[in-house]
Design a protein around this motif. Sequence first.
Motif, PDB file in Angstrom:
ATOM      1  N   GLN A  86       0.814  -1.213   0.000  1.00  0.00           N
ATOM      2  CA  GLN A  86       0.000   0.000   0.000  1.00  0.00           C
ATOM      3  C   GLN A  86       0.855   1.275   0.000  1.00  0.00           C
ATOM      4  OE1 GLN A  86      -2.174   0.465   3.664  1.00  0.00           O
ATOM      5  NE2 GLN A  86      -0.451  -0.066   4.951  1.00  0.00           N
ATOM      6  N   THR A  87       2.158   1.141  -0.150  1.00  0.00           N
ATOM      7  CA  THR A  87       3.033   2.316  -0.082  1.00  0.00           C
ATOM      8  C   THR A  87       2.932   3.159  -1.362  1.00  0.00           C
ATOM      9  OG1 THR A  87       4.496   0.895   1.170  1.00  0.00           O
ATOM     10  CG2 THR A  87       5.375   3.017   0.561  1.00  0.00           C
ATOM     11  N   PRO A  89       4.212   4.374  -4.339  1.00  0.00           N
ATOM     12  CA  PRO A  89       4.141   4.016  -5.753  1.00  0.00           C
ATOM     13  C   PRO A  89       2.989   3.055  -6.067  1.00  0.00           C
ATOM     14  CG  PRO A  89       6.397   3.942  -4.997  1.00  0.00           C
ATOM     15  CD  PRO A  89       5.558   4.156  -3.778  1.00  0.00           C
ATOM     16  N   GLU A 125       4.103  -2.786   3.635  1.00  0.00           N
ATOM     17  CA  GLU A 125       4.782  -1.609   3.084  1.00  0.00           C
ATOM     18  C   GLU A 125       5.810  -2.081   2.059  1.00  0.00           C
ATOM     19  OE1 GLU A 125       3.699   1.353   3.667  1.00  0.00           O
ATOM     20  OE2 GLU A 125       2.388   0.961   5.366  1.00  0.00           O
ATOM     21  N   CYS A 126       6.134  -1.185   1.176  1.00  0.00           N
ATOM     22  CA  CYS A 126       6.941  -1.404  -0.035  1.00  0.00           C
ATOM     23  C   CYS A 126       7.730  -2.713  -0.113  1.00  0.00           C
ATOM     24  CB  CYS A 126       7.911  -0.250  -0.241  1.00  0.00           C
ATOM     25  SG  CYS A 126       8.692  -0.337  -1.870  1.00  0.00           S
ATOM     26  N   LEU A 127       7.429  -3.501  -1.139  1.00  0.00           N
ATOM     27  CA  LEU A 127       8.115  -4.784  -1.339  1.00  0.00           C
ATOM     28  C   LEU A 127       9.102  -4.734  -2.504  1.00  0.00           C
ATOM     29  CD1 LEU A 127       5.288  -7.422  -0.722  1.00  0.00           C
ATOM     30  CD2 LEU A 127       6.907  -6.468   0.887  1.00  0.00           C
ATOM     31  N   GLY A 128       9.331  -3.559  -3.059  1.00  0.00           N
ATOM     32  CA  GLY A 128      10.325  -3.462  -4.121  1.00  0.00           C
ATOM     33  C   GLY A 128       9.820  -3.984  -5.454  1.00  0.00           C
ATOM     34  N   CYS A 130       7.762  -1.645  -7.299  1.00  0.00           N
ATOM     35  CA  CYS A 130       7.041  -0.403  -7.579  1.00  0.00           C
ATOM     36  C   CYS A 130       6.713  -0.229  -9.059  1.00  0.00           C
ATOM     37  CB  CYS A 130       7.855   0.781  -7.090  1.00  0.00           C
ATOM     38  SG  CYS A 130       8.616   0.488  -5.494  1.00  0.00           S
ATOM     39  N   TYR A 132       5.882  -2.480 -11.041  1.00  0.00           N
ATOM     40  CA  TYR A 132       4.935  -3.495 -11.483  1.00  0.00           C
ATOM     41  C   TYR A 132       3.673  -3.432 -10.622  1.00  0.00           C
ATOM     42  CZ  TYR A 132       9.758  -4.633 -12.558  1.00  0.00           C
ATOM     43  OH  TYR A 132      11.079  -4.528 -12.918  1.00  0.00           O
ATOM     44  N   GLN A 137       2.322 -10.020  -2.317  1.00  0.00           N
ATOM     45  CA  GLN A 137       3.154 -11.196  -2.150  1.00  0.00           C
ATOM     46  C   GLN A 137       2.240 -12.359  -1.782  1.00  0.00           C
ATOM     47  OE1 GLN A 137       6.228 -10.956   0.841  1.00  0.00           O
ATOM     48  NE2 GLN A 137       7.340 -12.626  -0.120  1.00  0.00           N
ATOM     49  N   TYR A 142       5.866 -13.005  -5.962  1.00  0.00           N
ATOM     50  CA  TYR A 142       5.135 -11.758  -6.130  1.00  0.00           C
ATOM     51  C   TYR A 142       4.088 -11.941  -7.211  1.00  0.00           C
ATOM     52  CZ  TYR A 142       8.591  -8.973  -3.491  1.00  0.00           C
ATOM     53  OH  TYR A 142       9.391  -8.439  -2.517  1.00  0.00           O
TER      54      TYR A 142
END
Lengths: 161, 449, 366
Positions: A86-87, A89, A125-128, A130, A132, A137, A142
Amino acid sequence: MLKFSDDKLKEVKKIIDRYPQGKQKSALIPLLHMAQSEFGGWLSPESMDYVASLLSIDPIEVYEVATFYSMYNLQPVGKHIFEVCQTGPCMLNGSDNIINYIKTKLNIGVGETTEDGLFTLKTVECLGACGYAPMMQLGDHYREHLTKEKVDAIIEECRGK
Amino acid sequence: MAKKVLLEKAHIKGIRAYDVYKAQGGYASVEKALKMDPAAIVEEVKKSGLRGRGGAGFPTGMKWSFLAKPEGVPRYLVCNADESEPGTFKDRYLMEFLPHLLIEGLIVSSFALGSNSTYIYIRGEYAWIVNILEQAIEEAKQHGYLGKNILNTGFDCEIYVQRGAGAYICGEETALIESLEGKRGNPRIKPPFPAIKGLWDCPTVVNNVETIAAVVPIINMGGEEYAKIGVGRSTGTKLLSACGNINKPGVYEIDMTISVEEFIFSDEYCGGIPNGKRLKACIPGGSSVPILPANLLLKTAKGETRYMNYESLSDGGFATGSMMGSGGFIVLDEDQCIVRHTMSLARFYRHESCGQCSPCREGTGWMEKILTKIENGKGQSSDIDLLWDIQRKIEGNTICPLGDAAAWPVAAAIRHFRDEFEWHVNNPSLCLTENYGLAHYADELSIVS
Amino acid sequence: MAEEVKKIKVTIDNITIDVPMGTTILQAARLIGGDVVPPAMCYYSKLQGSGGKCRTCLVEVSKGSEADPRPMPKLVASCRTGVMDGMEVKNMTSPRVEDARNGVVEFLLLNHPLDCPICDQAGECHLQDLGYEHGKEGTRYEFKRRTFDKHDLGPYIQLHMTRCILCYRCVYTADQLTDKRVHGVLSRGDHSEIATHIEKSLDNNFIGNVIDVCPVGALTDKTFRFKNRVWFTKPMSAHRECKCCSGKVTLWQRGEEVLRVTARKDQWGEVEEWICNECRFEKKNTADWIIEGPTQVNRHSVISQGHYEQVVKPTETFSAVHGGRKPKLLMDIHSVSEVNDPSVDLSLINGPATGEVFNHPTKTQE
């Protein structure tokens, strides 16, 4: 009494061997991952105590670490965990809509598990991922570029497992 | 076409496997470096002007030369693959597609630094990449590039992959070291720095994935040659992960001579804004660097073209500039709400604060609450000043840079978009249903059809 | 032959002192004493590894050293920063420090319950002192304060997590004084808490010391809970033969009754010698102890109010008592109240004074 299988215990030994003698505590985070996946998807006090005994450290050292990192579940969870980012980007690309859609579709709130014990919804929070976005997860993988249709398909896929 | 030195071969079929990678000239730098004096490798890296690609941009060669070398004490190289800065996903790309490039860079760097056990600390969520890396390590080992007596030089080296478990803070090097020691990811109080007392109290260097990968072309082409790519103190190439409201999100390698405008609007890179929308703002270097409105992004305050490099992006300081940071390039179009976006970032930093020091532990949550209040039309004008004061009291007063990282986005949002905050305060019912829009932020020159 | 430790010069708030190499700014300031000493909420000189967390002791280094005179760009935690030869430090004299410290105090109090009226620590609470010295009136926080699930730590130690400022002192204490730590800091960020995860009582023989190191009322003595206010009790130095510890303690008495036993503390509020649980919790009779005499209590402490034996009427001037400081608040009571009008000589009143007397002061003077 909880116990890893002999194969897993061999793996434990391999992990501990990565570190210098006496620094076996370094294996704690990998071992907690292992315990979580082996013992029902979450870390019960018993499994944490077991990990402590494997590493000859005090149980409190395990609790301190297990409660710090967001990937460890300290409560029982569903069979499939939807961890939706939900972060910033992802938000720019409509993650809120995806979260709301899953809530309605599965009739659960964030942090809740469906009655049949199949699904748990978590916001993370951000899973890297952004580029896509929106994404979630699911297990070790992903699921990216989420749409409502994709969410439907993922739910069906999980139900089939 | 900009010069590529890292991702040049990323699209070759099967490049993930050792055989293909080797056939493409892989591991040449190991063959070359292991015949060199370790000090000479450090010298090459110094000459290259390579700056840390994790976010801080500290010169890598200098960092390496700080490493203490006491007799009889092991030294460690740790690769920081805990990529967690919102907007950043370049290391993931590199590890997924070119795992051997990282392993190659790690062998050379380990030799230069004298590390016999090297660890890759990767964020826990990148679980599938662990397998990719472990396979690459296994292959390198089978071919004699890892293990005992590498290439008959007497140099022993093992690389291990360690998975994290979900904590942004572990990207901070001392928190990473704590986590690698099996502890909570609480950043250490510095000094001592890791170069003196790091992993298990031994001298340690922590480098980002991209930094380590860049060592390979530096050794292959020589530091001086590498330094010719790019401009000024921004040498070499930089990986950028572009995301947000753009047509072509993804990872791009640039040589730091292109303009921001070209990067956003050209088809070679981001490909412009979707749906004919206009550019409103951008965070050019990962969520913690200051957000810039379109007019300040494309041109500096002096009216000069802004380029995608360390110096140009930070031209004007925080007043009118931003930072290269980790290369997480987040684009916001005219439909995006700055307050809402800032709130989301504040929530991120509250969630990721380790809780050790009081300004960050208490301040991040407070900022999130106030931003949520303003976003929901319940704010007052005084809340904006209060936010400003809170971020000011966090910045610079915390143990680690997470405090600054939490403070800067809030500060920059208020600095450049104060009228949007005030609009929220003055239009409590409208701000839930409508958007403030573009106002005066857009640069008239930037409209590309 | 012991090696001579090199002495270096450091200047704090314009006062220069020679200290051994390796001294921290905070230790150097404590050697000077007085107002140049930064407050410390998490640092504890007897606990290895403590400090750096609360950020109350931030100071400005206006000159790095003689060799490298550049100022340090950020404020530094004085408890964890070593002095360099020729270093110049600003504490009280730095507006930046004052501003940052205001901020830190506000952050520390943000979620603090301010339940001092029912808190056993009140009167000897470092956060109260800090708030009084460096805080601002009122709060700008308008949200619900944080709460935690209750956690029982056994028969001796009471935990009030809402009051905790996460100084980690109790964790270091358990690590360094006991062989098996059972409590620690769990969770992270703003919901970090001191807990045991699964309810366990803390029963190591030296674990009671966590009460003494706690700067606030998060860990208090259950055997003293709600028994009395500290300023009504009388601290007496006492000792006994103890197999486990030095047996040197402070007894907190009301009349002949021993209400509480603590370790003896130095002028920085730090324990002089750790004591065992038996001395602390089980020996509550005066007969258990050889009483040495009243404990010296700093005249500025509220505790000195209830403790008359050693108090001598000061002969110094007001400013000398305050060590040259200006009083924080000095109010003429007569400017706001008509009671005790100075023109009324109470000795001349026959019987109890009434409002009538003060309304017409001239009457009695006739």
